[in-house]
Write a protein that holds these residues in place. Structure first.
Motif, mmCIF file in Angstrom:
data_model
loop_
_atom_site.group_PDB
_atom_site.id
_atom_site.type_symbol
_atom_site.label_atom_id
_atom_site.label_comp_id
_atom_site.label_asym_id
_atom_site.label_seq_id
_atom_site.Cartn_x
_atom_site.Cartn_y
_atom_site.Cartn_z
ATOM 1 N N GLU A 369 0.851 -1.182 0.000
ATOM 2 C CA GLU A 369 0.000 0.000 0.000
ATOM 3 C C GLU A 369 0.888 1.234 0.000
ATOM 4 O O GLU A 369 1.849 1.324 0.774
ATOM 5 C CB GLU A 369 -0.902 -0.013 1.243
ATOM 6 C CG GLU A 369 -1.874 1.155 1.317
ATOM 7 C CD GLU A 369 -2.605 1.183 2.656
ATOM 8 O OE1 GLU A 369 -3.745 0.719 2.707
ATOM 9 O OE2 GLU A 369 -2.000 1.659 3.648
ATOM 10 N N TYR A 373 -2.984 3.875 -2.592
ATOM 11 C CA TYR A 373 -3.173 2.847 -3.613
ATOM 12 C C TYR A 373 -2.650 1.493 -3.116
ATOM 13 O O TYR A 373 -1.677 1.427 -2.361
ATOM 14 C CB TYR A 373 -2.440 3.218 -4.906
ATOM 15 C CG TYR A 373 -3.090 4.356 -5.664
ATOM 16 C CD1 TYR A 373 -4.113 4.117 -6.574
ATOM 17 C CD2 TYR A 373 -2.684 5.679 -5.454
ATOM 18 C CE1 TYR A 373 -4.714 5.162 -7.267
ATOM 19 C CE2 TYR A 373 -3.273 6.726 -6.135
ATOM 20 C CZ TYR A 373 -4.288 6.462 -7.047
ATOM 21 O OH TYR A 373 -4.883 7.496 -7.721
ATOM 22 N N ASP A 398 -7.360 1.355 -6.371
ATOM 23 C CA ASP A 398 -7.549 2.542 -5.538
ATOM 24 C C ASP A 398 -7.994 2.138 -4.133
ATOM 25 O O ASP A 398 -8.040 0.955 -3.795
ATOM 26 C CB ASP A 398 -8.537 3.516 -6.184
ATOM 27 C CG ASP A 398 -9.954 2.944 -6.320
ATOM 28 O OD1 ASP A 398 -10.280 1.946 -5.633
ATOM 29 O OD2 ASP A 398 -10.735 3.505 -7.112
ATOM 30 N N ALA A 399 -8.345 3.113 -3.308
ATOM 31 C CA ALA A 399 -8.687 2.841 -1.911
ATOM 32 C C ALA A 399 -9.925 1.962 -1.773
ATOM 33 O O ALA A 399 -10.121 1.302 -0.746
ATOM 34 C CB ALA A 399 -8.900 4.156 -1.164
ATOM 35 N N SER A 400 -10.767 1.943 -2.802
ATOM 36 C CA SER A 400 -11.959 1.091 -2.804
ATOM 37 C C SER A 400 -11.705 -0.240 -3.504
ATOM 38 O O SER A 400 -12.643 -0.999 -3.757
ATOM 39 C CB SER A 400 -13.118 1.821 -3.492
ATOM 40 O OG SER A 400 -13.450 3.003 -2.796
ATOM 41 N N LYS A 402 -10.784 -0.667 -6.544
ATOM 42 C CA LYS A 402 -11.193 -0.633 -7.937
ATOM 43 C C LYS A 402 -9.943 -0.447 -8.805
ATOM 44 O O LYS A 402 -8.980 0.209 -8.393
ATOM 45 C CB LYS A 402 -12.183 0.512 -8.202
ATOM 46 C CG LYS A 402 -13.435 0.470 -7.336
ATOM 47 C CD LYS A 402 -14.262 -0.772 -7.593
ATOM 48 C CE LYS A 402 -15.541 -0.751 -6.775
ATOM 49 N NZ LYS A 402 -16.339 -2.004 -6.946
ATOM 50 N N ALA A 404 -7.103 0.760 -11.037
ATOM 51 C CA ALA A 404 -6.580 2.091 -11.333
ATOM 52 C C ALA A 404 -5.511 2.044 -12.420
ATOM 53 O O ALA A 404 -5.312 3.001 -13.158
ATOM 54 C CB ALA A 404 -6.013 2.739 -10.072
ATOM 55 N N PRO A 445 0.121 5.823 -10.924
ATOM 56 C CA PRO A 445 -0.665 4.614 -10.668
ATOM 57 C C PRO A 445 -1.435 4.103 -11.889
ATOM 58 O O PRO A 445 -1.616 2.891 -12.042
ATOM 59 C CB PRO A 445 -1.632 5.050 -9.562
ATOM 60 C CG PRO A 445 -0.920 6.167 -8.865
ATOM 61 C CD PRO A 445 -0.172 6.886 -9.932
#
Length: 650
Positions: A369, A373, A398-400, A402, A404, A445
């Motif tokens: 992490e 990201y 990404d943080a969710s 998903k 990137a 990213p």
């Protein structure tokens, strides 16, 4: 190729059914995590029994019917100003449990069924001062924090003692079940007050049905991950039969008492479509506040590898392809890794998100992490017409969780052997015949890219940062002359090319042209180092230049060809001085065998027996090495033996 073949075997052994129908009607979401939870006990039971009918389960034990047979860190500074080594961890500030810990004065060691507490510094006063041993409890790993010690281990729960019915399979004619004690494996966590090292006091016990995966410590809070698999038979279970049981006890000398469900049906989250084969529990315990209840976050699923930052914990689970009845892969179903993210705050884990990427991962170092990201390196295994068709990838989420960004199809026909993420870059080793070290730019990213690569004989299994522009690699040397005429279907020829343990120092200052500046090869074909597969066995301190690793050395006799297996001649620790100017300089060797003859007569050779050194640490100018049989002290200047503290004695 070796790891690819193993990966394919693993794929066949762990087929994961991905096309299960949704089993839950309606949807109720947890108000905190937003994760769907079961609407009723019947919905939970339906999800698990449908999964079991599809073959996606373990063995089920029911309370109301017949049952099947039971399934059996970098250097720190002590208060006295003396530097000492900590556990080699992946993320600074996130401690990892291990079989040995030190606070700079005492050393705590798990050996067999006992935890030994040794006064270690100063060396001349070293002695075993206390020990912890509990009948029926097998310790595995531990943490320390000032005068507190927490140990993770395993125990068994006997059904008749916990309020569980004890029943034998029903008689074929009468259908009546008989009574017998049923035992289930349990994770057991014990917290001690060790202010008096000679007399540790048990403060709390926490037991939960399942198997221990791993743990992390952030501040004074510990987080541990448990996989629990229900056992199935052909009867009608209720939710309480499936949900793992637990108990939490203050004080006492041993765990006892009835088990309660770790969560109610409406507290257990799942990810649609529900694939109900097991339970994953992220538990948290305070090492300071004994009255604080152990936190328990439960979701349907399981974990294989774990990565943790200071405020997030990620659990990765491989999903292998599923096959139809005629042996064809189900459409839109491929090898992948499901990642579940939990936020860590105030000693509590909360579900945050779930994502999925193509391929499977090697180990925890394939995850990272950085700046919000999540990065993950994967291999998609393949083998067609006796040719390796594997490909390798790096995905940025990404943080969710998903998508990137992605870098795919790296080094076709090879597999990832080592990964290390370092800020805006990643270093990845793949292998088939030579060792390509890839330097990968992750500063954007959305657009990861390869900056450069180095191809040399051999490979690295583990990468350790030396500084921002240098890496230490440990793996195996490969003799290109043996591999030159390789026939791809002849794995035996290929394996003989693999030689001794290889240490390498890489300079990545010029990212387009990384170079191997130094290398050291230990032993011949058959030599191994635990540090290549267990980073906690690797000791490196940049300030002093100290590098120590356990090795089992195989050596060829004069005149023997390199494609032969060597004879095992040594097990112990190799101690080096490593600098950018001088490379690897051997300082000495340490063994826990009194003679080479004793090592060879152990009858275990490769594994080294109870004298196998598995860990090393230092306090001041003393090197401490650990095996199942003893704690040994050596002078770091002269490498002279100072003292031996045998285990099994006070």
């Amino acid at each position: 190729m070796k790891k690819t073949v193993l990966g394919i075997l693993g794929m066949l052994a762990f087929i994961f059914i991905l096309s299960l129908p949704g089993c839950v009607t309606g949807e109720v979401k947890d108000p905190i995590s937003g994760l769907p939870t079961f609407t009723s006990e019947a919905a939970l039971v339906s999800a698990f029994t449908q999964a079991q009918a599809r073959g996606n389960s373990g063995n089920y034990y029911a309370k109301d019917g017949a049952i099947l047979a039971p399934a059996a860190a970098g250097a720190a500074e002590a208060t006295n100003g003396v530097s000492y080594s900590g556990t080699n961890v992946q993320v600074a500030g996130v401690d990892e449990a291990d079989i040995v810990k030190t606070d700079g004065k005492y050393i705590y060691v798990v050996s067999g069924s006992t935890i030994y507490l040794a006064q270690a510094y100063p060396g001349e006063s070293a002695k075993i001062v206390g020990q912890i041993s509990i009948a029926g409890f097998t310790p595995q790993e531990l943490f320390i924090d000032d005068d507190r010690l927490v140990v993770f281990g395993s125990t068994y729960s006997t059904s008749g003692d916990q309020g569980y019915p004890t029943i034998l399979p029903a008689d074929a004619k009468s259908g009546i079940s008989s009574i017998y004690p049923y035992r289930t494996g349990m994770v057991s966590v014990k917290l001690y007050n060790i202010k008096d090292r000679s007399n540790p006091k048990l403060l709390k016990s926490f037991d939960i049905e399942g198997s221990y995966l791993t743990s992390r410590k952030i501040g004074t809070d510990v987080y541990f991950v448990v996989n629990s698999y229900p056992s199935y038979i052909q009867t009608k279970p209720i939710a309480g039969d499936l949900i793992p049981g637990y108990r939490e006890i203050l004080g006492g000398t041993a765990s006892s008492g009835d088990l309660k469900p770790v969560a109610s049906y409406n507290q257990i989250g799942y990810i649609p479509p529900v694939q109900a084969a097991s339970f994953l529990t992220i538990a948290s315990m305070s090492m300071i506040d004994t009255n604080k209840e152990v936190g328990k976050t439960v979701v349907v699923g399981s974990g294989e590898n774990v990565y943790a930052s200071m405020d997030s914990l990620y659990v990765a689970q491989t999903s292998w392809p599923a096959y139809s009845e005629i042996g064809m892969t189900i459409a839109d179903n491929a090898q992948g890794t499901v990642v579940t993210k939990f936020s860590l705050s105030g000693g509590k884990a909360t579900y945050t998100a779930t994502g999925k990427v193509k391929g499977h991962i090697l180990n925890q170092f394939a995850m990272d992490e950085y700046n919000g990201y999540f990065r993950i390196a994967t291999t998609i295994s393949g083998y067609v017409n006796n040719r390796d068709t594997s490909t390798n990838n790096i995905y940025v989420l990404d943080a969710s969780l998903k998508a990137a960004g992605a870098l795919e199809d790296v080094a076709p026909g090879e597999s990832i052997y080592a990964v290390r993420f370092m800020g805006k870059r990643a270093y990845m080793v793949t292998f088939l015949h030579v060792d390509p070290l890839f330097v990968i730019d992750l500063s954007q990213p959305a657009a990861p890219k390869i900056l450069g690569k180095l191809k040399i004989p051999g490979y690295s299994d583990y990468l350790e940062p030396y500084d921002e522009t240098h890496l230490i690699g440990i793996g195996k040397e490969v003799d290109p002359s043996i591999d030159a005429n390789l026939v791809h279907t002849d794995n035996a020829v290929y394996y003989t090319a693999i030689q001794g343990v290889k240490l390498a120092l890489f300079d990545v200052t010029d990212v387009a042209n990384p170079i191997e500046v130094y290398k050291e090869v230990i032993g011949d074909r058959g030599s191994e180092s635990l540090a290549a597969t267990d980073h906690k066995a690797f000791l490196f301190d940049k300030e002093s230049g100290l590098l120590v690793l356990p090795v089992t050395v195989a050596q060829l006799k004069p005149g023997q060809p390199k494609n032969m297996q060597g004879e095992y001649v040594f097990q112990g620790a190799y101690v080096y001085n490593l600098t950018l100017k001088g490379g690897f300089t051997i300082k000495g060797k340490v063994t826990h065998y009194d003679s080479n003859d004793a090592f060879q007569k152990s009858g275990q050779y490769f594994y080294g027996g109870t004298g196998e050194i598995t860990r090393s640490l230092f306090i001041g100018n003393v090197l401490y090495t650990v095996s199942q049989s003893r704690l040994q002290l050596n002078d770091l200047t002269t490498m002279a033996d100072l003292k031996v503290l045998p285990f099994g004695q006070k």
